[in-house]
Scaffold this motif. Structure first.
Motif, PDB file in Angstrom:
ATOM      1  N   VAL A 119      48.787  44.977  48.417  1.00 29.34           N
ATOM      2  CA  VAL A 119      47.961  44.392  47.512  1.00 29.34           C
ATOM      3  C   VAL A 119      46.527  44.063  47.991  1.00 29.34           C
ATOM      4  CG1 VAL A 119      47.576  42.524  45.651  1.00 29.34           C
ATOM      5  CG2 VAL A 119      49.692  42.968  46.305  1.00 29.34           C
ATOM      6  N   GLU A 120      45.593  45.156  47.232  1.00 29.77           N
ATOM      7  CA  GLU A 120      44.251  45.317  47.720  1.00 29.77           C
ATOM      8  C   GLU A 120      43.386  44.959  46.681  1.00 29.77           C
ATOM      9  OE1 GLU A 120      44.738  49.346  49.243  1.00 29.77           O
ATOM     10  OE2 GLU A 120      45.545  48.846  51.057  1.00 29.77           O
ATOM     11  N   ILE A 121      42.342  44.295  47.059  1.00 31.55           N
ATOM     12  CA  ILE A 121      41.120  44.054  46.216  1.00 31.55           C
ATOM     13  C   ILE A 121      40.587  45.376  45.778  1.00 31.55           C
ATOM     14  CG2 ILE A 121      39.035  42.886  45.961  1.00 31.55           C
ATOM     15  CD1 ILE A 121      41.280  40.752  46.247  1.00 31.55           C
ATOM     16  N   GLU A 122      40.036  45.608  44.488  1.00 28.97           N
ATOM     17  CA  GLU A 122      39.346  46.808  44.105  1.00 28.97           C
ATOM     18  C   GLU A 122      37.810  46.685  44.628  1.00 28.97           C
ATOM     19  OE1 GLU A 122      39.338  48.191  40.154  1.00 28.97           O
ATOM     20  OE2 GLU A 122      41.767  47.900  39.992  1.00 28.97           O
ATOM     21  N   GLU A 123      37.505  47.976  45.140  1.00 24.78           N
ATOM     22  CA  GLU A 123      36.058  47.947  45.613  1.00 24.78           C
ATOM     23  C   GLU A 123      35.142  47.834  44.250  1.00 24.78           C
ATOM     24  OE1 GLU A 123      35.143  51.702  47.330  1.00 24.78           O
ATOM     25  OE2 GLU A 123      37.170  51.664  48.687  1.00 24.78           O
ATOM     26  N   LYS A 124      35.126  48.224  43.207  1.00 22.07           N
ATOM     27  CA  LYS A 124      34.072  47.959  42.109  1.00 22.07           C
ATOM     28  C   LYS A 124      34.350  46.709  41.476  1.00 22.07           C
ATOM     29  CE  LYS A 124      34.547  52.626  40.880  1.00 22.07           C
ATOM     30  NZ  LYS A 124      35.137  53.809  39.954  1.00 22.07           N
TER      31      LYS A 124
END
Length: 147
Positions: A88-93
Motif C-alpha cells: 500500500v503506497e501513497i499516490e504521488e499526485k
C-alpha cells in the motif's frame, strides 16, 4: 395458523436467506480448497482483483469493483498487507489516496492458489452441471444489477 407460523412458512422461499446460507457453504468449500496456499477465498478474490491492474488500484476502485463497502475493503487490505501479500503506497499526485498492488509474495501465493481454485471450480461446476452453472451465473448477474 398463527401469524408467526404464517411468516415462517414462507421463509424457505426467501432469496436473501437462501443466498446467505448458500454463500456460507460455498465460502467454506473454497476456503478449504485454498487452505494449502495459506489464504481464504475472500483474500484470493481480492488479490485477483488487485492483480488485474499492474499500476495498482485504489480502495475506492476496489470497493466498487468488489461491490463491498470501503471499510470492509480497508480491513481486508490491512490483513493482506500485514501478511506481506500486498503493498500500500501513497499516490504521488494526492497524498490522501493510496494505491494497492500485489507484492512478490502475494504473486507467489496467487500462483500457488490458482491450481487449487481451478480444481474446486471444476468440481463445483461438475456437481451442478455446466448448463445449470451457466444459468446460475446469469441469474446472479441479473440480481447484482439490483444494487
Amino acid at each position: 395458523m398463527s401469524k408467526m407460523t404464517e411468516n415462517n412458512s414462507k421463509l424457505h422461499e426467501c432469496a436473501c436467506r437462501n443466498l446467505r446460507m448458500t454463500t456460507r457453504v460455498i465460502t467454506q468449500y473454497y476456503d478449504k480448497a485454498l487452505q494449502p496456499a495459506g489464504i481464504k477465498s475472500a483474500q484470493y478474490s481480492l488479490l485477483n482483483d488487485i492483480s488485474v491492474k499492474e499500476e495498482g488500484i485504489s480502495v475506492n476502485e476496489l470497493a466498487e469493483h468488489a461491490m463491498m463497502d470501503q471499510t470492509t475493503v480497508t480491513r481486508n487490505i490491512e490483513l493482506l498487507r500485514r501478511n506481506g501479500l500486498v503493498k500500500v503506497e501513497i499516490e504521488e499526485k494526492d497524498s490522501r489516496k493510496k494505491r494497492i498492488t500485489v507484492s512478490t509474495d502475494g504473486k507467489a501465493v496467487l500462483a500457488a492458489a490458482l491450481p487449487l481454485w481451478k480444481v474446486a471450480q471444476a468440481e463445483l461446476e461438475q456437481t451442478v452441471g455446466r448448463e445449470e452453472y451457466e444459468n446460475f451465473l446469469k441469474t446472479l448477474s441479473v440480481l447484482k444489477k439490483m444494487k
